[in-house]
Design a protein around this motif. Sequence first.
Motif, PDB file in Angstrom:
ATOM      1  N   CYS A   8     -40.764  19.877   7.264  1.00  0.00           N
ATOM      2  CA  CYS A   8     -40.181  21.192   6.975  1.00  0.00           C
ATOM      3  C   CYS A   8     -39.625  21.146   5.560  1.00  0.00           C
ATOM      4  O   CYS A   8     -39.538  20.081   4.946  1.00  0.00           O
ATOM      5  CB  CYS A   8     -39.113  21.544   7.997  1.00  0.00           C
ATOM      6  SG  CYS A   8     -37.845  20.286   8.189  1.00  0.00           S
ATOM      7  N   ASP A   9     -39.244  22.289   5.036  1.00  0.00           N
ATOM      8  CA  ASP A   9     -38.815  22.364   3.635  1.00  0.00           C
ATOM      9  C   ASP A   9     -37.633  21.444   3.327  1.00  0.00           C
ATOM     10  O   ASP A   9     -37.557  20.858   2.253  1.00  0.00           O
ATOM     11  CB  ASP A   9     -38.463  23.810   3.275  1.00  0.00           C
ATOM     12  CG  ASP A   9     -39.697  24.687   3.149  1.00  0.00           C
ATOM     13  OD1 ASP A   9     -40.820  24.136   3.157  1.00  0.00           O
ATOM     14  OD2 ASP A   9     -39.540  25.923   3.061  1.00  0.00           O
ATOM     15  N   ARG A  10     -36.725  21.306   4.268  1.00  0.00           N
ATOM     16  CA  ARG A  10     -35.521  20.512   3.988  1.00  0.00           C
ATOM     17  C   ARG A  10     -35.821  19.014   3.894  1.00  0.00           C
ATOM     18  O   ARG A  10     -35.009  18.249   3.363  1.00  0.00           O
ATOM     19  CB  ARG A  10     -34.447  20.772   5.043  1.00  0.00           C
ATOM     20  CG  ARG A  10     -34.835  20.421   6.459  1.00  0.00           C
ATOM     21  CD  ARG A  10     -33.726  20.825   7.420  1.00  0.00           C
ATOM     22  NE  ARG A  10     -34.082  20.606   8.817  1.00  0.00           N
ATOM     23  CZ  ARG A  10     -34.768  21.483   9.548  1.00  0.00           C
ATOM     24  NH1 ARG A  10     -35.160  22.629   9.009  1.00  0.00           N
ATOM     25  NH2 ARG A  10     -35.054  21.228  10.809  1.00  0.00           N
ATOM     26  N   HIS A  11     -36.981  18.577   4.403  1.00  0.00           N
ATOM     27  CA  HIS A  11     -37.338  17.159   4.327  1.00  0.00           C
ATOM     28  C   HIS A  11     -38.588  16.932   3.470  1.00  0.00           C
ATOM     29  O   HIS A  11     -39.197  15.864   3.524  1.00  0.00           O
ATOM     30  CB  HIS A  11     -37.588  16.598   5.730  1.00  0.00           C
ATOM     31  CG  HIS A  11     -36.403  16.675   6.630  1.00  0.00           C
ATOM     32  ND1 HIS A  11     -35.160  16.197   6.270  1.00  0.00           N
ATOM     33  CD2 HIS A  11     -36.259  17.196   7.892  1.00  0.00           C
ATOM     34  CE1 HIS A  11     -34.304  16.403   7.265  1.00  0.00           C
ATOM     35  NE2 HIS A  11     -34.942  17.015   8.244  1.00  0.00           N
ATOM     36  N   LEU A  12     -38.955  17.937   2.692  1.00  0.00           N
ATOM     37  CA  LEU A  12     -40.199  17.881   1.935  1.00  0.00           C
ATOM     38  C   LEU A  12     -40.210  16.735   0.920  1.00  0.00           C
ATOM     39  O   LEU A  12     -41.199  16.000   0.805  1.00  0.00           O
ATOM     40  CB  LEU A  12     -40.437  19.219   1.228  1.00  0.00           C
ATOM     41  CG  LEU A  12     -41.821  19.436   0.619  1.00  0.00           C
ATOM     42  CD1 LEU A  12     -42.910  19.289   1.671  1.00  0.00           C
ATOM     43  CD2 LEU A  12     -41.903  20.817  -0.022  1.00  0.00           C
TER      44      LEU A  12
END
Length: 211
Positions: free
Chosen positions: A151-155
């Motif tokens: 997801c974006d927060r762990h990209l």
Amino acid sequence: KRQQRPKWLCPSCSTQSALKIPEMQVQPATFAPFSVEAIEQSLVARFEQQVEKHSERTAIKQDNQQLTYQQLNAAANRVAHTIVRHGGTDTAAPTTAAPVVIFIEQGADFITALWGVLKSGNFYVPVDPGFPTQRNQYIVEDVQTRLILTCDRHLESAKTLAKSLPHPCEILSVDTLQPDPLAENSTEELTQNLHLNISPDALANIIYTSG
């Protein structure tokens, strides 16, 4: 004076005990019946049947987020179609299943990604973003994945993991797979079931434990 222990009922004795034990009423266990046809189906087929039966029932509830079975299925189908379009599986002639790393903590996004991977004909390998980087790198390198779902927060962390591999590895964020209201036709297509021929014996996941 020593306190005398209570005497229990002994079936092998000829005399009755001084203490009577009330009989326990044991309720027989109830199990939901499964037909042979149901058992001999893949996880994906079983899930999609439940979607048809209970489309408006709540499937996931997390904090302020709630998804019905129909919404979960549509979201998972978007993930599955995207994996297939990136070379994960050929819908006409499915190839050997491949490992897909899910780099998302447990929750609604993880469950959506999980079903998306299974629907694409592959198997998933969960990697917890909260674990040490060294451990996660070992898992990613060991399974030799070519695709990481995140997801974006762990990209950015996912990109670091991908760099540790000796071969190219694509990274897809589930946040970018949300439906586009300006592209209704393509969105509707991506929410449809893929109807892949997945065996009930197909591998579902590989989980690395601390032991």
